[in-house]
Design a protein around this motif. Structure first.
Motif, mmCIF file in Angstrom:
data_model
loop_
_atom_site.group_PDB
_atom_site.id
_atom_site.type_symbol
_atom_site.label_atom_id
_atom_site.label_comp_id
_atom_site.label_asym_id
_atom_site.label_seq_id
_atom_site.Cartn_x
_atom_site.Cartn_y
_atom_site.Cartn_z
ATOM 1 N N PHE A 1 0.814 -1.207 0.000
ATOM 2 C CA PHE A 1 0.000 0.000 0.000
ATOM 3 C C PHE A 1 0.849 1.259 0.000
ATOM 4 N N ASP A 2 1.980 1.235 0.706
ATOM 5 C CA ASP A 2 2.876 2.395 0.659
ATOM 6 C C ASP A 2 3.358 2.643 -0.768
ATOM 7 N N ALA B 1 1.933 1.685 -3.656
ATOM 8 C CA ALA B 1 0.848 2.062 -4.564
ATOM 9 C C ALA B 1 0.386 3.496 -4.333
ATOM 10 N N PHE B 2 0.421 3.968 -3.095
ATOM 11 C CA PHE B 2 -0.087 5.296 -2.756
ATOM 12 C C PHE B 2 1.013 6.336 -2.576
ATOM 13 N N VAL C 1 0.194 9.375 -4.348
ATOM 14 C CA VAL C 1 -1.173 9.836 -4.085
ATOM 15 C C VAL C 1 -1.225 10.634 -2.794
ATOM 16 N N CYS C 2 -0.740 10.013 -1.708
ATOM 17 C CA CYS C 2 -0.788 10.687 -0.399
ATOM 18 C C CYS C 2 0.429 10.352 0.451
ATOM 19 N N VAL D 1 0.382 4.834 3.169
ATOM 20 C CA VAL D 1 -0.871 4.448 3.813
ATOM 21 C C VAL D 1 -0.596 4.026 5.252
ATOM 22 N N ALA E 1 -4.105 -2.885 -3.547
ATOM 23 C CA ALA E 1 -3.549 -1.544 -3.359
ATOM 24 C C ALA E 1 -3.518 -0.764 -4.676
ATOM 25 N N ARG E 2 -3.066 -1.405 -5.746
ATOM 26 C CA ARG E 2 -2.984 -0.705 -7.039
ATOM 27 C C ARG E 2 -4.369 -0.268 -7.520
ATOM 28 N N ALA F 1 -5.599 2.631 -5.262
ATOM 29 C CA ALA F 1 -4.822 3.848 -5.518
ATOM 30 C C ALA F 1 -5.259 4.494 -6.822
ATOM 31 N N VAL G 1 -8.583 6.313 -6.150
ATOM 32 C CA VAL G 1 -8.393 7.518 -5.345
ATOM 33 C C VAL G 1 -7.702 8.601 -6.172
ATOM 34 N N ARG G 2 -6.695 8.228 -6.904
ATOM 35 C CA ARG G 2 -5.958 9.197 -7.733
ATOM 36 C C ARG G 2 -6.886 9.847 -8.766
#
Length: 516
Positions: A84-85, A87-88, A91-92, A95, A331-332, A335, A338-339
């Motif tokens: 998740f880290d 993939a995001f 983005v942010c 995670v 996660a992908r 992400a 969300v993106r």
């Protein structure tokens, strides 16, 4: 996974078997997706975990017994965090992964969670106590619950938990009142005379997304006890009268109320659409609905809502036909949604968090049982085709294999009609396949551990059976029905085993009995 070569078992399917259950090509084979990565068979056919055989585990710790692979738990925890880290990252910035302690929690697990870079989601004062015993920092803990007591709220504030997930307008008012009474919003009461921290709150919302799961574990539809509705028209009459418009939601009313409280720091919003979910569309739709809500709250009420928790509920494999998705794939996909949604709405992405529990601990663990009584029962075969004059004449045998545990250590089959698998653990066999029902020793006809599975025809008393996928919601839901002592949990790592939860004794059972 290793296995011992043997003669192929009979491929004759039982007419009593459910449509999804195939006769295994090899009864001795282990389906990797249902077991910890370090579970295998020796050359002699014995099941091992982390190099330690089940015979040794039974001798040292007895049965029934929950056997957990520490290495597998840590590996799955890291996989969620790293996936998740990655993939995001754009983005942010990554995670926050909160391990859902309700699935299985003890102080050792809480320690592993912290060591692997995760946070901990709790749902009661007792779970907070476990986190405190493990020495987990308060800011790494979240507190859930639809009916938190005042004492639980006070304990969470005393521990400095990173977030209290508020489930209703009533609860929001209670948290605000308790925080204000403690002086958490009064300058001069914090460290070095500064302003003391306010109660950090997230609002649990129900986005109306229906997960394809059992009714009692689907938690985002409207007719249930959790959360604040996003549905238009669910705000109170007082809120509508003050702010105008009949389309306001309970979720919108909660945001407005939280912003008005000086003792509340509103971090963001949260949702959880259910449990044991394989279909990705529900998670993605929920993300879109919550991000759309987040975007509307800043201009309406000045609420930035910098954090968004998308919950958990990712499914694991209990039977061969289950198809869990790898964390990186989940996660992908999330992400990407969300993106894209944040770009379309013209907002910065909030900090994302998730709450996997079962997906981390479920497959790390199997329950080890010893076989006792075996009974063959003649059963009428259900009619599935066009009725004929011969209906009711066909019968088949269902074998009942009784073990030394049951619904007291796994309540999920009776609660949720949950299906499990089972393997002969103490040896391999070249016998033919026999449809079997693994049952417990309780005085209940519904005391079923594995409803339908194929076991070798030569299973006998004294054999050891292993039921995989029991790491989540088995020990946590365990009971003392019929005054059975609850099994303990053994962690295996590097060829050694130790209790992380001691098995109960009869002395434990009687310790609270106050006599006549």
């Amino acid at each position: 996974m290793g296995q011992t070569a043997s003669a192929p078992a009979s491929r004759a399917a039982s007419p009593l078997a459910p449509a999804w259950l195939d006769v295994p090509q090899d009864l001795n084979a282990l389906e990797p997706k249902m077991w910890a990565h370090d579970v295998e068979r020796t050359a002699g056919g014995e099941l091992t975990v982390g190099g330690l055989g089940v015979a040794v585990l039974k001798e040292r710790f007895g049965t029934p017994l929950f056997v957990l692979s520490e290495a597998d738990f840590r590996r799955r925890a890291r996989e969620f965090k790293d996936s998740f880290d990655a993939a995001f990252a754009d983005v942010c910035g990554g995670v926050d992964v909160y391990y859902a302690g309700k699935s299985f929690l003890c102080s050792a697990v809480a320690t592993w969670v912290g060591q692997e870079g995760l946070r901990l989601d709790t749902a009661s004062g007792g779970e907070l106590a476990v986190a405190a015993k493990a020495g987990l920092a308060g800011e790494l803990i979240g507190l859930h619950g639809n009916n938190k007591s005042d004492a639980e709220i006070v304990r969470a504030l005393d521990m400095g938990v990173g977030r209290i997930i508020v489930d209703s307008l009533d609860e929001l008012e209670r948290v605000a009142r308790i925080a204000a009474a403690r002086g958490t919003d009064t300058p001069g009461t914090g460290p070095d005379g500064g302003e003391a921290p306010r109660a950090k709150v997230m609002l649990r919302l129900t986005p109306g997304v229906h997960a394809h799961t059992h009714e009692f574990i689907a938690t985002a539809h409207e007719d249930q006890k959790f959360g604040l509705s996003l549905a238009p028209g669910t705000a109170s009459a007082g809120f509508v009268g003050e702010h105008g418009g009949t389309e306001a939601s309970a979720a919108e009313e909660a945001v407005a109320a939280a912003v008005d409280h000086d003792s509340i720091e509103l971090l963001g919003v949260h949702c959880h659409i259910g449990s044991q979910i394989f279909d990705p569309e529900g998670f993605e739709l929920a993300a879109v609905k919550l991000l759309t809500f987040v975007a509307a709250m800043r201009p309406a009420y000045g609420a930035a809502l910098p954090e968004l928790d998308l919950g958990g509920g990712y499914g694991i494999a209990y039977v061969p036909g289950d198809t869990p998705r790898p964390p990186a794939e989940i996660a992908r996909a999330l992400a990407g949604v969300v993106r894209e949604t944040c770009a379309r709405l013209g907002i910065d992405a909030p900090r994302i968090s998730i709450e996997p529990g079962r997906a981390i601990v479920g497959s790390t663990t199997f329950t080890l049982y010893e076989v006792g009584t075996i009974k063959d029962v003649v059963v009428d075969v259900p009619v599935v085709d066009v009725p004929s004059e011969n209906d009711g004449d066909e019968t088949a045998v269902r074998r009942y294999v009784s073990v030394d545990g049951g619904m007291s250590d796994n309540a999920r089959p009776v609660l949720y009609d949950a299906d499990y698998s089972v393997a002969l653990a103490s040896r391999t066999s070249s016998a033919s396949a026999q449809l079997s029902r693994v049952v417990g020793k309780h005085c209940e006809s519904g005391d079923i551990v594995v409803r339908d599975s194929y076991l070798p025809d030569d299973v006998r008393a004294g054999d050891l059976l292993a039921v995989p996928g029991t790491g989540a919601y088995c020990w946590a839901l365990s009971s003392n029905y019929n005054y059975l002592a609850r099994p303990g949990v053994v962690a295996v790592d590097g060829g050694s085993a130790r209790w992380i939860v001691r098995g109960e004794t009869e002395e434990d059972l009687l310790s609270r009995d106050m006599g006549a």
